[in-house]
Design an enzyme around this catalytic site. Structure first.
Site, short mmCIF file in Angstrom:
data_model
loop_
_atom_site.label_atom_id
_atom_site.label_comp_id
_atom_site.label_asym_id
_atom_site.label_seq_id
_atom_site.Cartn_x
_atom_site.Cartn_y
_atom_site.Cartn_z
CD GLU A 122 46.02 52.23 21.12
OE1 GLU A 122 46.60 51.45 21.90
OE2 GLU A 122 46.44 53.37 20.84
CG ASP A 125 26.57 49.63 18.73
OD1 ASP A 125 25.65 49.41 19.54
OD2 ASP A 125 27.71 49.94 19.08
N GLY A 149 40.48 48.38 20.20
CA GLY A 149 40.09 47.05 19.77
C GLY A 149 41.30 46.16 19.75
CD GLN A 150 42.23 40.26 18.21
OE1 GLN A 150 41.05 40.16 17.94
NE2 GLN A 150 43.06 39.24 18.15
CG PHE A 151 44.40 43.62 15.06
CD1 PHE A 151 45.60 43.03 15.41
CD2 PHE A 151 43.32 42.80 14.78
CE1 PHE A 151 45.73 41.65 15.45
CE2 PHE A 151 43.43 41.42 14.83
CZ PHE A 151 44.65 40.85 15.16
#
Length: 841
Positions: A560, A696, A556-558
């Site tokens: 793993e 999800d 993700g952005q910040f």
């Protein structure tokens, strides 16, 4: 690269003929009415004619979409073309005919004079020159307007040569034709040369090479493959030619690795270089040996460093590691300016320094020989000015080199640029926009972002309100429209909600489901981390040096997600630990790790996720085993199952039969599928009892072990393997729209009832053995529009079809999960009780 924005000049648009000056090629721009409104070739167009409109794009371009119109001319002309063909050329000399993936060369165009028709190019075209050739079945007058969409082809690759792909005939499986079916060069003596094809079309193959991303094509279509020993050597030799000399840093090869069917990535590669096409191959090749993987069958990119070698052509020999080798995509990272330009600039600079050092003795006369005429200061001033300019030039060159190095660490530009294509409601003109890339954007497996024609009514809430004129917003919206964590809707009935709030494509309402590591984050009521301390975490601190990283599952952005081996974990957790019998094998775990550059908000979200996960304890929910939070980077360690995710497991299997037993084909029984369904309903029943909303649920987020025990996980979203299952809203929120209830898409409302909807879709996946996506015949935009039909409830909504393997009573249960009215959907407790009797105890 649209015609209407003026980037393509009039002199770059030519034609084979024209009726008049006012119907010349310069008037062939979409939605423009200059001149007599369009390009019209002279005379009646005959079926045998080859009249064309030609566009010079100025550079190699990756074209993905073509738009056409007829001539309207303010109602004074009504000519249009019903069909056309496309020819293209790299150099304007050698022309090739475009054909689609099924071999058809003709595309449907317009059926009236004004409405534009937009066509995706499958496969895309890489070229500089394009010719549009109108086609007719009977003599007629034709006029056309044109618009092209794409982006510059920065790779610079103009052709590759290779042996032709081969047939694979595995026992018990379909025959796989692994040929390069879209190759546009010469095909002689089982050798492809001088063209481009599937290895540069931007489509990467899936883990199972028999499963294709295209419809109505043969098994193995996405790959080009060769059998070891069939070429008379232990390697496949390929040559690559580029538009100009480049400074190569790396080559990326997307390769299949289904080792249990005799397919592996290449064991090593050796690349030779040519500085010019007429030169000999340099004697010192670059060699690279790969690390073979016999545990993970996933297809992957293999990055080959090329050592910053300058060349215009490469010859690479890929050595076999097993019986078969298969590639689906090859790309190169390079800079157009090598070290030679810097060396030349340095030479210029040195020469001028020498000139400056010697010039006083040459130009300054002796007072005895010649009087000072005042020219010397002027000459020195000029030289100093030139030197300063050279310093600036050298600085710019060095800066460009630095920028290129930074860019080369990312995927190629087609990979990293996210192109959003929007359809203007007033003129049907597509606008290409490239939004700024946020830091640490997850790399996608696809070599280019899918190009969608987005209906603005689903980009702009006001647009959807126009599409639903019978509805209007009121002040009561807030009473019914929010609530990401409520287990049920109790404030008002569904009909009251619909009367008091306007449904819309809830871009502004939907928060990203992705956590800081790219995985899904459960929605829970009123959970904060303001007072989170170590005692709030009910699991132990694990020594991080015992975690051996094996594979990155996603990011993700910040943060793993990694697949790791955890040394000594059973002994560390003690008796009763939720670990399967390992038979002496290492324990596999999933490790979510926060990056060092994470923001404070991301750090708090990560700690919140730890607190959430530590509260979960159910045999069908992935459990948090331990953490590493005493020092950075923060890590949480969760279970990981031997058989991976359910989607991959089922897609590689068939229903149990005499044939599957005879051919040793991996199989599952109807009892197995029902057992899986019961376990998922049990796990979701547990989450619902805690008022947790998963948001999800899908087979990609269900893991299973060797005994077919299911555990619901949360990190399918972070995996590149399933990136096509998620829809990106203008580069921000990523949503699994094919699994989402209509109220989640239109209202941004996620509840237990919307999880029930997703559970119905998950059941559908299970009983189709995950052989296709839900709503596979609908585009993402049509899926979104279909949610509007669910809202209107006028009988026009499209449901998933009944799977052949599914008992009628079970499909009826699925249909209840997709009920338009939230209150009429079953609960997870009810689903569990309905499914459990079907399982043989």
């Amino acid at each position: 690269m649209p015609e209407t924005d003026g980037r393509i000049k009039d002199h770059d648009i030519t034609a084979s003929s024209q009726w008049y000056e006012t119907t010349g090629p310069q008037y062939a721009r979409l939605n423009r009415e200059e001149g007599d409104g369009a390009w019209c070739p002279a005379g009646l167009l005959q079926p045998s004619d080859t009249q064309y409109l030609q566009v010079d794009l100025g550079q190699l371009t990756f074209l993905t979409v073509v738009g056409t119109q007829g001539r309207y001319a303010r109602n004074s002309g009504k000519e249009f073309a019903r069909m056309y063909r496309l020819n293209y050329s790299h150099d304007g000399q050698l022309w090739r005919s475009w054909k689609n993936r099924l071999g058809n060369k003709t595309m449907e165009a317009n059926d009236n004079a004004y409405v534009s028709v937009i066509k995706d190019l499958h496969p895309p075209i890489i070229s500089r020159y394009i010719r549009l050739i109108p086609v007719t079945k009977m003599p007629t007058t034709v006029c056309m307007r044109l618009e092209l969409y794409g982006c510059p082809w920065h790779d610079g690759l103009t052709s590759y040569s290779s042996p032709e792909g081969q047939l694979m005939m595995p026992p018990g499986y379909p025959i796989a034709s692994l040929n390069d079916s879209t190759y546009d060069g010469a095909h002689e003596r089982r050798k492809l040369s001088g063209g481009l094809g599937q290895l540069t079309d931007g489509v990467t193959g899936q883990d199972d090479f028999l499963v294709t991303r295209q419809y109505h094509v043969w098994p193995g279509y996405d790959y080009v493959g060769w059998r070891n020993g069939s070429l008379g050597s232990g390697y496949v030799e390929m040559e690559f030619v580029f538009d100009k000399q480049r400074n190569f840093t790396s080559m990326k090869v997307h390769s299949n690795n289904m080792f249990y069917r005799g397919v592996k990535i290449f064991s090593s590669v050796s690349c030779s270089f040519k500085p010019r096409l007429i030169a000999n191959w340099e004697t010192e090749p670059v060699e690279f040996r790969t690390v073979l993987d016999d545990r993970n069958p996933s297809a992957r990119y293999v990055t080959v460093p090329l050592g910053r070698r300058n060349a215009k052509a490469l010859r690479c020999r890929f050595h076999f590691a097993d019986v078969w080798m298969m590639f689906s995509e090859i790309s190169f990272q390079s800079g157009r300016r090598g070290s030679r330009e810097i060396s030349t600039a340095k030479a210029w600079f040195t020469s001028f320094l020498q000139l400056l050092n010697t010039s006083p003795s040459v130009t300054t006369p002796s007072t005895k020989d010649q009087p000072d005429d005042g020219n010397t200061p002027i000459l020195i001033g000029c030289l100093v000015t030139i030197i300063l300019l050279l310093v600036v030039i050298i600085f710019l060159i060095l800066w460009c080199q630095y920028v290129c190095k930074v860019l080369e660490k990312a995927p190629r530009r087609i990979l990293e640029e996210e192109v959003t294509v929007r359809l203007s409601s007033s003129s049907d003109t597509i606008i290409l926009q490239t939004p700024p890339v946020p830091p640490r954007v997850s790399q996608m497996d696809h070599p280019y972002e899918r190009v969608f024609l987005l209906d603005p009514q689903y980009q702009d809430p006001a647009g959807l309100r126009n599409k639903l004129p019978e509805l209007s917003r009121s002040a009561e919206t807030s009473a019914c429209g929010g609530g990401y964590a409520e287990p049920d809707v109790t404030q008002c009935t569904p009909h009251q909600c619909f009367q008091s709030s306007v449904p819309h494509y809830a871009e502004t309402d939907i928060v990203s489901l992705q956590g800081v590591t790219g995985s899904n984050m459960y929605a829970v009521p009123a959970l904060t981390v303001d007072s989170l301390t170590r005692k709030d975490i009910s699991v132990a601190e694990f020594p991080r040096h015992r975690l051996l990283f094996r594979e990155k599952l996603g990011e993700g952005q910040f943060g793993e997600v990694h697949l790791c081996e955890a040394e000594g974990l059973p002994e560390f957790l003690g008796e009763g630990a939720p670990l399967p019998d390992r038979d002496g094998r290492p324990v596999l775990v999933a490790v979510k790790q926060l990056r060092a550059d994470a923001t404070n908000n991301a750090r708090n979200d990560f700690l919140k996720e730890i607190k959430i996960m530590s509260r979960l304890n159910d045999p069908n929910i992935i459990q948090l085993l331990c953490v590493c939070v005493s020092s950075d980077p923060l890590c949480m360690v969760t279970e990981y199952m031997d058989n991976g995710d359910l989607n991959m497991f089922l897609s590689q299997r068939e229903m149990e039969s005499t044939l599957t037993h005879a051919n040793n084909i991996p199989a599952v029984s109807l009892s197995d599928l029902l057992h899986m369904s019961v376990q998922i309903s049990s796990g979701m029943r547990y989450l619902a009892s805690l008022n947790f909303v998963h948001r999800d649920l899908a087979t990609r987020n269900c893991l299973l072990d060797r005994r077919l025990t299911i555990k619901i996980a949360d990190f399918g979203m972070s995996r590149n393997l399933y990136s096509s299952d998620y829809y990106r809203i203008q580069g921000r929120a990523v949503l699994p729209i094919r699994w989402m209830a209509w109220e989640s898409i239109l209202l941004g409302k996620f509840t237990t009832a919307s999880d029930v909807w997703a559970f119905g879709v998950t059941l559908w996946e299970i009983f189709t053995l995950c052989k296709e996506q839900p709503y596979s015949l609908l585009s993402d935009e049509q899926v979104i529009e279909n949610t509007g039909e669910f809202f209107r409830n006028q009988g026009r909504q499209i449901f998933l079809y009944a799977p052949l393997l599914c008992p009628p009573s079970l499909f009826e249960l699925m249909m209840r999960c997709w009920d338009r009215d939230i209150a009429d959907r079953p609960t997870f407790e009810g689903l569990y009780q309905a499914l459990r009797p079907h399982v043989v105890q």
